[in-house]
Design a protein around this motif. Structure first.
Motif, PDB file in Angstrom:
ATOM      1  N   SER A   1       0.914  -1.149   0.139  1.00  0.00           N
ATOM      2  CA  SER A   1      -0.170   0.090  -0.052  1.00  0.00           C
ATOM      3  C   SER A   1       0.910   1.157   0.037  1.00  0.00           C
ATOM      4  O   SER A   1       0.390   2.311  -0.566  1.00  0.00           O
ATOM      5  N   GLY A   2       2.117   1.294   0.471  1.00  0.00           N
ATOM      6  CA  GLY A   2       2.905   2.398   0.539  1.00  0.00           C
ATOM      7  C   GLY A   2       3.561   2.515  -0.675  1.00  0.00           C
ATOM      8  O   GLY A   2       3.581   3.679  -1.367  1.00  0.00           O
ATOM      9  N   LEU A   3       3.887   1.503  -1.383  1.00  0.00           N
ATOM     10  CA  LEU A   3       4.346   1.635  -2.685  1.00  0.00           C
ATOM     11  C   LEU A   3       3.559   2.046  -3.593  1.00  0.00           C
ATOM     12  O   LEU A   3       3.713   2.808  -4.572  1.00  0.00           O
ATOM     13  N   ALA A   4       2.168   1.688  -3.470  1.00  0.00           N
ATOM     14  CA  ALA A   4       1.119   2.197  -4.237  1.00  0.00           C
ATOM     15  C   ALA A   4       1.051   3.864  -4.124  1.00  0.00           C
ATOM     16  O   ALA A   4       0.891   4.328  -5.332  1.00  0.00           O
ATOM     17  N   ALA A   5       0.931   4.135  -2.824  1.00  0.00           N
ATOM     18  CA  ALA A   5       0.735   5.523  -2.579  1.00  0.00           C
ATOM     19  C   ALA A   5       2.129   6.261  -3.349  1.00  0.00           C
ATOM     20  O   ALA A   5       1.750   7.365  -3.815  1.00  0.00           O
ATOM     21  N   LEU A   6       3.334   5.661  -3.243  1.00  0.00           N
ATOM     22  CA  LEU A   6       4.413   6.569  -3.708  1.00  0.00           C
ATOM     23  C   LEU A   6       4.178   6.572  -5.256  1.00  0.00           C
ATOM     24  O   LEU A   6       4.364   7.591  -5.965  1.00  0.00           O
ATOM     25  N   GLU A   7       3.836   5.416  -5.872  1.00  0.00           N
ATOM     26  CA  GLU A   7       3.685   5.490  -7.285  1.00  0.00           C
ATOM     27  C   GLU A   7       2.482   6.462  -7.778  1.00  0.00           C
ATOM     28  O   GLU A   7       2.429   7.080  -8.732  1.00  0.00           O
ATOM     29  N   ASN A   8       1.482   6.719  -6.632  1.00  0.00           N
ATOM     30  CA  ASN A   8       0.291   7.683  -6.953  1.00  0.00           C
ATOM     31  C   ASN A   8       0.759   8.971  -6.829  1.00  0.00           C
ATOM     32  O   ASN A   8      -0.245   9.840  -6.765  1.00  0.00           O
ATOM     33  N   GLY A   9       1.969   9.587  -6.516  1.00  0.00           N
ATOM     34  CA  GLY A   9       2.191  10.743  -6.183  1.00  0.00           C
ATOM     35  C   GLY A   9       2.574  11.207  -4.983  1.00  0.00           C
ATOM     36  O   GLY A   9       2.796  12.322  -4.564  1.00  0.00           O
ATOM     37  N   LEU A  10       2.874  10.149  -3.873  1.00  0.00           N
ATOM     38  CA  LEU A  10       3.016  10.562  -2.414  1.00  0.00           C
ATOM     39  C   LEU A  10       4.423  11.195  -2.445  1.00  0.00           C
ATOM     40  O   LEU A  10       5.402  10.543  -2.838  1.00  0.00           O
ATOM     41  N   ASP A  11       4.497  12.316  -1.685  1.00  0.00           N
ATOM     42  CA  ASP A  11       5.654  13.175  -1.345  1.00  0.00           C
ATOM     43  C   ASP A  11       6.122  12.441   0.043  1.00  0.00           C
ATOM     44  O   ASP A  11       5.488  12.588   1.091  1.00  0.00           O
ATOM     45  N   PRO A  12       7.167  11.633   0.169  1.00  0.00           N
ATOM     46  CA  PRO A  12       7.535  10.721   1.053  1.00  0.00           C
ATOM     47  C   PRO A  12       7.970  11.585   2.394  1.00  0.00           C
ATOM     48  O   PRO A  12       8.097  11.067   3.414  1.00  0.00           O
ATOM     49  N   THR A  13       8.472  12.741   2.149  1.00  0.00           N
ATOM     50  CA  THR A  13       8.906  13.874   2.963  1.00  0.00           C
ATOM     51  C   THR A  13       7.745  14.566   3.849  1.00  0.00           C
ATOM     52  O   THR A  13       8.008  15.302   4.800  1.00  0.00           O
TER      53      THR A  13
ATOM     54  N   PHE B   1       6.915   9.554   5.615  1.00  0.00           N
ATOM     55  CA  PHE B   1       6.699   7.888   5.335  1.00  0.00           C
ATOM     56  C   PHE B   1       7.650   7.215   5.998  1.00  0.00           C
ATOM     57  O   PHE B   1       7.138   6.042   6.414  1.00  0.00           O
ATOM     58  N   LYS B   2       8.979   7.436   6.135  1.00  0.00           N
ATOM     59  CA  LYS B   2       9.838   6.556   7.014  1.00  0.00           C
ATOM     60  C   LYS B   2       9.671   6.371   8.157  1.00  0.00           C
ATOM     61  O   LYS B   2       9.447   5.205   8.734  1.00  0.00           O
ATOM     62  N   ARG B   3       9.318   7.539   9.063  1.00  0.00           N
ATOM     63  CA  ARG B   3       8.805   7.336  10.379  1.00  0.00           C
ATOM     64  C   ARG B   3       7.464   6.666  10.637  1.00  0.00           C
ATOM     65  O   ARG B   3       7.408   5.775  11.372  1.00  0.00           O
ATOM     66  N   ALA B   4       6.397   6.736   9.527  1.00  0.00           N
ATOM     67  CA  ALA B   4       5.320   6.127   9.675  1.00  0.00           C
ATOM     68  C   ALA B   4       5.622   4.472   9.548  1.00  0.00           C
ATOM     69  O   ALA B   4       5.134   3.827  10.070  1.00  0.00           O
ATOM     70  N   PHE B   5       6.572   4.363   8.535  1.00  0.00           N
ATOM     71  CA  PHE B   5       6.908   2.881   8.202  1.00  0.00           C
ATOM     72  C   PHE B   5       7.362   2.193   9.394  1.00  0.00           C
ATOM     73  O   PHE B   5       6.993   1.129   9.725  1.00  0.00           O
ATOM     74  N   LYS B   6       8.344   2.796   9.949  1.00  0.00           N
ATOM     75  CA  LYS B   6       9.031   2.236  11.120  1.00  0.00           C
ATOM     76  C   LYS B   6       8.353   1.951  12.370  1.00  0.00           C
ATOM     77  O   LYS B   6       8.533   1.144  13.291  1.00  0.00           O
ATOM     78  N   HIS B   7       7.312   2.854  12.520  1.00  0.00           N
ATOM     79  CA  HIS B   7       6.472   2.819  13.668  1.00  0.00           C
ATOM     80  C   HIS B   7       5.249   2.191  13.329  1.00  0.00           C
ATOM     81  O   HIS B   7       4.412   2.185  14.407  1.00  0.00           O
ATOM     82  N   SER B   8       5.140   1.788  12.107  1.00  0.00           N
ATOM     83  CA  SER B   8       3.939   0.929  11.676  1.00  0.00           C
ATOM     84  C   SER B   8       2.694   1.710  12.052  1.00  0.00           C
ATOM     85  O   SER B   8       1.489   1.441  12.772  1.00  0.00           O
TER      86      SER B   8
ATOM     87  N   ASP C   1      13.668   2.228  -3.914  1.00  0.00           N
ATOM     88  CA  ASP C   1      14.644   2.762  -2.910  1.00  0.00           C
ATOM     89  C   ASP C   1      14.039   3.269  -1.692  1.00  0.00           C
ATOM     90  O   ASP C   1      14.632   2.948  -0.566  1.00  0.00           O
ATOM     91  N   ILE C   2      13.090   3.776  -1.848  1.00  0.00           N
ATOM     92  CA  ILE C   2      12.453   4.602  -0.609  1.00  0.00           C
ATOM     93  C   ILE C   2      11.838   3.526   0.287  1.00  0.00           C
ATOM     94  O   ILE C   2      11.955   3.506   1.756  1.00  0.00           O
ATOM     95  N   VAL C   3      11.084   2.341  -0.250  1.00  0.00           N
ATOM     96  CA  VAL C   3      10.557   1.508   0.656  1.00  0.00           C
ATOM     97  C   VAL C   3      11.756   0.523   1.174  1.00  0.00           C
ATOM     98  O   VAL C   3      11.787   0.214   2.426  1.00  0.00           O
ATOM     99  N   ARG C   4      12.797   0.326   0.502  1.00  0.00           N
ATOM    100  CA  ARG C   4      14.023  -0.399   1.135  1.00  0.00           C
ATOM    101  C   ARG C   4      14.514   0.184   2.112  1.00  0.00           C
ATOM    102  O   ARG C   4      15.007  -0.332   3.288  1.00  0.00           O
TER     103      ARG C   4
END
Length: 629
Positions: free
Chosen positions: A359-371, A398-405, A534-537
């Motif tokens: 779902s995160g990769l889909a949002a990034l592909e849909n234009g999400l700004d990870p910052t 994105f990164k903080r939300a991902f690592k804190h789920s 790369d952002i997801v990794r």
């Protein structure tokens, strides 16, 4: 005068010698006449009552081996004591005469006495062997063999120990009709591979065959797993024994016109040492958390080779040959959790937060700004429904939300983005969710994943929220999540999972060619931008390396692991906990996925299990490197 007397003496000797020769010739002619004439009818009668019986001799079954040639399933020689009943006829008659009483027996009593007499004779002779093993047959079994398979040997004591083999050699001269013979028995040295290798069942010979046998010695065929899938290669070619029997059914002579040919060996991509390490780590994690079931998969991310794939609890395939007991089978059927299903591929589970990778990769592909940051208040409210968030309130990119789920972050972007749910579904379809991988055809479920056609008027924002965090109408297998993780790690190539490496003849007599299964078969290519991968990794790396990450329990100093934890709620109030990962971050090689039913959480239950598995991989690779140098 002396000369005449001498001549008479010589003539007398000649007459005596001639008489002896004539008598000898007469006796020879009389013997020939007796054989050719007097006993001719006897030979003719014997010829009419004799017949040939064909016996199917099973071949030694091929072995199932790991990638290094270590055995996972193999036939081992077992020693049995066979009784040849035709050599015991005299003793049966003597025992019968000694068992007679003044009371006249009716037909039923006479039949029962015959059965008891034969069993008593066989038991008495086996006792004389001074073995510490009792006879393995009942009177009824002996009678069935006597009535139906009299010409064949009857196994009366099985699985002799080395000590008893020596005792038999020492005492066999004391008993008639007993022989020590070697029989193959299927042996599984490691229970960790039980679900993959499978087990055998007694072969049913009622099927139509070009060549019909009178008798079949015990033979087995694959019932589950690789034993069943590759049974045609493993089973080999049976041999034929021709037995001449008389009108009483006793053996007169035998020969083997066709010798059996052993089956081929099947090599898997598994590494037995890592397989056993994964099982040990899983069982340890289950004991610590109080859970009882789970699965682990280790896969090479750059070719799809399965290095390890375990499921707990596990059954013992050794118990299925020669036949599983009713009590043990009922235990497998009724015990919960059951040991029979292969949880790595055969059961489907809600993925929970590990689905945020998609779902995160889909949002990034849909234009999400990870910052870009959003505010999390500890929960997310949709209409009258409140979805709790395990992350603390605050601002999340994105990164903080991902690592804190953070559930709020991913739900917010799934709902607020235009066509957010459609992008998630399209992304999930790229990973082939809802479809079988084809790895284990009879031990795999497809899982569940919505299609674009499911997005109708009845679809709500709450449904979108559920999908975004891996809940709702979505179920997956650990194997599907392993493929998803490997695809992220290798840059977007989706491989067909591979567990069979090659099939080779077990000996030079077997003329069948070797079969090599294609490596690195590509299933599809992920259509995403490399920078988004790369952002997801990077976020997965932070989840483990950062002390605040939910997957930090998997961290190994000097070895960069990338991962994502997940905890999914089921409709029955139970939890499914996950940790999906790959390593090393710089040059990904392995993907490791851990799933535990009703664990504490993905970070507390599954991440430590993955850490132990990575440590085993590191140790093995170091040993390999030292050996090569």
């Amino acid at each position: 005068m002396n000369s005449a007397q001498s001549h008479r003496e010589k003539d007398r000797r000649v007459f005596v010698i001639g008489a002896i020769i004539l008598v000898g010739i007469g006796l020879l002619l009389a013997g020939l006449w007796y054989v050719q004439v007097t006993t001719a009818l006897v030979y003719i009668k014997d010829q009419k009552t004799q017949s040939m019986r064909t016996v199917r001799i099973p071949a030694v079954r091929g072995s199932i081996l790991d990638i290094h040639g270590r055995p996972l399933a193999q036939d081992k020689p077992t020693f049995v004591v066979n009784a040849y009943l035709e050599e015991l006829r005299h003793h049966f008659r003597e025992e019968w005469r000694s068992s007679q009483t003044e009371h006249e027996l009716n037909k039923t009593e006479s039949g029962q006495l015959e059965i008891a007499v034969r069993h008593r004779v066989v038991s008495r002779f086996t006792e004389k062997l001074n073995l510490n093993q009792s006879i393995d047959i009942t009177p009824k079994q002996l009678q069935t063999h006597f009535s139906e398979k009299r010409a064949l040997p009857l196994a009366v004591i099985n699985n002799l120990s080395q000590t008893n083999i020596a005792r038999f050699a020492e005492n066999s001269w004391k008993v008639p009709g007993m022989e020590l013979e070697v029989m193959p028995k299927r042996y599984y040295p490691s229970l960790a591979v039980a679900h993959i290798v499978g087990h055998l069942k007694r072969k049913n010979h009622d099927d139509n065959r070009v060549f019909q046998y009178n008798y079949h010695l015990p033979d087995y065929e694959g019932k589950l797993g690789a034993e069943k899938t590759f049974d045609q290669y493993l089973c080999g070619q049976p041999g034929t024994r021709a037995v001449q029997v008389n009108n009483m059914g006793y053996r007169q002579a035998e020969s083997m016109p066709v010798a059996p040919t052993s089956g081929s060996n099947v090599f898997l991509t598994l590494d037995r040492s890592i397989q056993e390490s994964a099982m040990k780590a899983l069982e340890k994690g289950l004991n610590i958390s109080g859970a009882k079931a789970g699965a682990v998969i280790v896969m090479r991310v750059n070719n799809g080779n399965i290095t390890a794939m375990v499921s707990a609890p596990v059954f013992d395939p050794n118990q299925f040959t020669p036949g599983i007991s009713h009590s043990l089978w009922n235990h497998y059927l009724t015990n919960r959790p059951s040991a029979l299903p292969f949880r790595a591929t055969q059961k489907r589970y809600p993925p929970g937060s590990i689905f945020k990778i998609i779902s995160g990769l889909a949002a990034l592909e849909n234009g999400l700004d990870p910052t870009k940051h959003i505010q999390c208040r500890g929960s997310y409210r949709i209409g009258r429904r409140t979805i709790n968030c395990t992350a603390a309130p605050g601002l999340y990119d994105f990164k903080r939300a991902f690592k804190h789920s953070c559930n709020s972050y991913f739900i917010h972007h799934a709902i607020s983005q235009e066509h957010g749910i459609k992008h998630i579904i399209k992304m999930g379809k790229q990973f082939h969710l809802g479809k079988r991988t084809g790895l284990l055809p009879e031990q795999e479920t497809a899982g569940q994943f919505p299609s674009l056609n499911d997005i109708s008027r009845e679809w709500s924002a709450g449904d979108t929220a559920n999908i975004a965090i891996g809940q709702g109408p979505i179920t997956v297998t650990p194997l599907q999540m392993t493929l998803m993780t490997a695809t992220i790690a290798n840059g977007g190539t989706i491989y067909h999972p591979r567990i069979i490496d090659r099939i080779t003849p077990s000996n030079t007599i077997n003329t069948k060619p070797s079969i090599n299964f294609p490596q690195s078969a590509i299933r599809s290519q992920l259509l995403v931008r490399p920078e988004n991968l790369d952002i997801v990794r990077e976020a997965m790396h932070a989840d483990v390396s950062d002390p605040e990450g939910t997957g930090h329990a998997a961290h190994i100093e000097g070895y960069n692991i990338c991962g994502k934890t997940g905890t999914a709620q089921t409709g029955r109030g139970r939890k499914i906990t996950w940790f999906t990962s790959f390593a090393p971050y710089e040059q990904p090689d392995y993907a490791v996925v851990v799933m535990v039913e009703n664990g504490v959480s993905g970070g507390k239950t599954c991440a430590p299990i993955a850490k132990e598995i990575y440590e085993a991989l590191i140790s093995r690779d170091k040993q390999t490197s030292v050996a090569e140098n």
